[in-house]
Design a protein around this motif. Structure first.
Motif, mmCIF file in Angstrom:
data_model
loop_
_atom_site.group_PDB
_atom_site.id
_atom_site.type_symbol
_atom_site.label_atom_id
_atom_site.label_comp_id
_atom_site.label_asym_id
_atom_site.label_seq_id
_atom_site.Cartn_x
_atom_site.Cartn_y
_atom_site.Cartn_z
ATOM 1 N N ASP A 12 0.857 -1.183 0.000
ATOM 2 C CA ASP A 12 0.000 0.000 0.000
ATOM 3 C C ASP A 12 0.896 1.237 0.000
ATOM 4 N N PRO A 13 0.759 2.131 -0.978
ATOM 5 C CA PRO A 13 1.682 3.260 -1.076
ATOM 6 C C PRO A 13 1.467 4.346 -0.029
ATOM 7 N N PHE A 14 0.307 4.360 0.618
ATOM 8 C CA PHE A 14 -0.004 5.432 1.558
ATOM 9 C C PHE A 14 -0.007 4.912 2.987
ATOM 10 N N PRO A 15 0.374 5.742 3.950
ATOM 11 C CA PRO A 15 0.328 5.330 5.354
ATOM 12 C C PRO A 15 -1.109 5.113 5.806
ATOM 13 N N PRO A 16 -1.310 4.371 6.897
ATOM 14 C CA PRO A 16 -2.667 4.171 7.422
ATOM 15 C C PRO A 16 -3.333 5.505 7.740
ATOM 16 N N GLY A 17 -4.599 5.592 7.379
ATOM 17 C CA GLY A 17 -5.348 6.809 7.645
ATOM 18 C C GLY A 17 -5.181 7.896 6.599
ATOM 19 N N LEU A 18 -4.380 7.629 5.567
ATOM 20 C CA LEU A 18 -4.167 8.627 4.514
ATOM 21 C C LEU A 18 -4.476 8.030 3.149
ATOM 22 N N ALA A 19 -5.616 7.372 3.038
ATOM 23 C CA ALA A 19 -5.994 6.748 1.764
ATOM 24 C C ALA A 19 -6.234 7.782 0.669
ATOM 25 N N ASP A 20 -6.474 9.049 1.066
ATOM 26 C CA ASP A 20 -6.706 10.122 0.089
ATOM 27 C C ASP A 20 -5.506 11.059 -0.009
ATOM 28 N N LEU A 21 -4.307 10.536 0.193
ATOM 29 C CA LEU A 21 -3.114 11.370 0.204
ATOM 30 C C LEU A 21 -2.932 12.123 -1.105
ATOM 31 N N ASP A 22 -3.217 11.481 -2.229
ATOM 32 C CA ASP A 22 -3.053 12.168 -3.507
ATOM 33 C C ASP A 22 -3.976 13.381 -3.608
ATOM 34 N N GLU A 23 -5.198 13.253 -3.092
ATOM 35 C CA GLU A 23 -6.133 14.367 -3.131
ATOM 36 C C GLU A 23 -5.676 15.492 -2.198
ATOM 37 N N ARG A 24 -5.106 15.129 -1.051
ATOM 38 C CA ARG A 24 -4.616 16.144 -0.127
ATOM 39 C C ARG A 24 -3.435 16.905 -0.731
ATOM 40 N N LEU A 25 -2.575 16.173 -1.417
ATOM 41 C CA LEU A 25 -1.441 16.830 -2.061
ATOM 42 C C LEU A 25 -1.910 17.787 -3.149
ATOM 43 N N ALA A 26 -2.902 17.382 -3.904
ATOM 44 C CA ALA A 26 -3.413 18.232 -4.988
ATOM 45 C C ALA A 26 -4.037 19.507 -4.452
ATOM 46 N N ALA A 27 -4.517 19.485 -3.206
ATOM 47 C CA ALA A 27 -5.174 20.665 -2.623
ATOM 48 C C ALA A 27 -4.189 21.645 -2.002
ATOM 49 N N LEU A 28 -2.899 21.291 -1.915
ATOM 50 C CA LEU A 28 -1.911 22.191 -1.313
ATOM 51 C C LEU A 28 -1.627 23.378 -2.234
ATOM 52 N N PRO A 29 -1.188 24.478 -1.672
ATOM 53 C CA PRO A 29 -0.780 25.612 -2.517
ATOM 54 C C PRO A 29 0.336 25.197 -3.461
ATOM 55 N N GLN A 30 0.313 25.721 -4.663
ATOM 56 C CA GLN A 30 1.255 25.279 -5.680
ATOM 57 C C GLN A 30 2.610 25.978 -5.616
ATOM 58 N N SER A 31 2.810 26.870 -4.675
ATOM 59 C CA SER A 31 4.072 27.606 -4.578
ATOM 60 C C SER A 31 4.687 27.406 -3.204
ATOM 61 N N LEU A 32 5.213 26.189 -2.962
ATOM 62 C CA LEU A 32 5.908 25.894 -1.714
ATOM 63 C C LEU A 32 7.404 26.025 -1.963
ATOM 64 N N SER A 33 8.040 26.987 -1.315
ATOM 65 C CA SER A 33 9.446 27.265 -1.564
ATOM 66 C C SER A 33 10.320 26.070 -1.189
ATOM 67 N N GLY A 34 11.208 25.658 -2.129
ATOM 68 C CA GLY A 34 12.173 24.599 -1.870
ATOM 69 C C GLY A 34 11.608 23.204 -1.902
ATOM 70 N N ALA A 35 10.353 23.004 -2.294
ATOM 71 C CA ALA A 35 9.728 21.677 -2.317
ATOM 72 C C ALA A 35 9.256 21.352 -3.730
ATOM 73 N N PRO A 36 9.133 20.075 -4.056
ATOM 74 C CA PRO A 36 8.559 19.727 -5.357
ATOM 75 C C PRO A 36 7.138 20.267 -5.483
#
Length: 309
Positions: free
Chosen positions: A218-242
């Motif tokens: 399972d690629p996601f930790p327990p309790g984070l089955a929607d991790l991809d959706e959470r990542l998509a909702a983050l601001p797109q301009s995080l300094s120094g991060a992908p």
């Protein structure tokens, strides 16, 4: 234990891991390889002489053997048919090798005859288990069907009698078990479904489980089955991060890959009505006992039944 599967599914590695698992339980196992080249010693990290037809006892077990049909034929002529040594050498020379290469089924019958002899001598040889790395799925059933084909072609004599003994071994559920191994991909799954159906229906060989190899965790930790959706909702301009958008795409790909594997494995379990034993996908190829142990531990677990459709 006859291990077979589609080429590239990891059947030789599985046979080695079974030998390692048997040794861990205190069982004296012989792992037999029948292909043109010898791979088993390398999987165990062995740097010494090859196993060859005479066999090799690894420290702590198991015993390895690269079965040669030509040497097996020589043994059969000498010890079963009482052919003199000089005549045996002539009969197993170049012309006979060419004949065996061209004659359908005889190479397989001689190989299985040697395995029958090994199984017959198990007690005297101090063996609890023989593990056969059989030919891949496309040739595996023809390999196991060679004794029946021989008994149909021969009217009588010692060859027919011995072929009947080998056929009885292959079809005896108390002595022989087929272990198919499949990758969680469409083509290997379909081939394994057909293999199990033909093995049980046409050949009468016992199969009680299927091994699924290289299963993604399972690629996601327990309790984070929607991790991809959470990542998509983050601001797109995080300094120094992908970019969160790129991370979300990667996470979605991993989730979809895992879901596709689970769907194929469920289809395999439903089609065969057999429990599945899942082996993890390893980050690198097996090159020694440590890698084999990562597969041996799951092999000692009970296979998990899937809900039948």
């Amino acid at each position: 234990m006859v291990v077979t599967g589609k080429g590239g599914a990891g059947k030789t590695t599985l046979a080695a891991a079974l030998g390692r698992a048997a040794a861990a339980r205190g069982l004296r196992a012989l792992v037999v390889e029948t292909g043109r080249d010898e791979h088993l010693p390398r999987l165990f990290g062995w740097q010494g002489q090859p196993a060859g037809h005479a066999g090799l006892e690894l420290p702590g077990g198991p015993r390895l053997m690269h079965l040669s049909p030509h040497e097996a034929l020589a043994e059969y002529l000498r010890f079963e048919l009482r052919v003199p040594l000089a005549a045996t050498r002539r009969l197993t020379g170049g012309p006979m090798r060419a004949l065996l290469a061209a004659a359908p089924g005889w190479r397989e019958l001689i190989t299985l005859g040697k395995l029958w002899h090994l199984e017959r001598q198990r007690g005297a040889a101090g063996l609890d288990l023989i593990i056969l790395d059989a030919p891949a799925t496309g040739h595996g059933l023809a390999f196991l069907d060679a004794p029946r084909a021989a008994t149909s072609a021969l009217r009588g004599g010692p060859l027919r009698r011995h072929a009947e003994w080998v056929e009885a071994l292959v079809c005896d559920a108390e002595r022989t078990l087929l272990l198919p191994v499949a990758l969680p991909e469409e083509t290997p799954v379909r081939e394994t479904e057909a293999l199990v159906r033909r093995a049980r229906g046409e050949l009468g060989i016992a199969v009680d489980r299927v091994v699924a190899n290289a299963v993604e965790a399972d690629p996601f930790p327990p309790g984070l089955a929607d991790l991809d959706e959470r990542l998509a909702a983050l601001p797109q301009s995080l300094s120094g991060a992908p970019s969160p958008r790129d991370m979300a795409r990667c996470a979605a790909h991993l989730r979809q890959r895992r879901a596709a594997q689970a769907e194929r494995l469920a289809a395999l379990a439903n089609a065969t009505a057999l429990p599945l034993l899942q082996l993890p996908r390893l980050p690198q190829a097996v090159r020694g006992p440590e890698g084999l142990d990562r597969l041996a531990a799951p092999l000692l677990a009970e296979p998990q039944p899937w809900p039948q459709a």
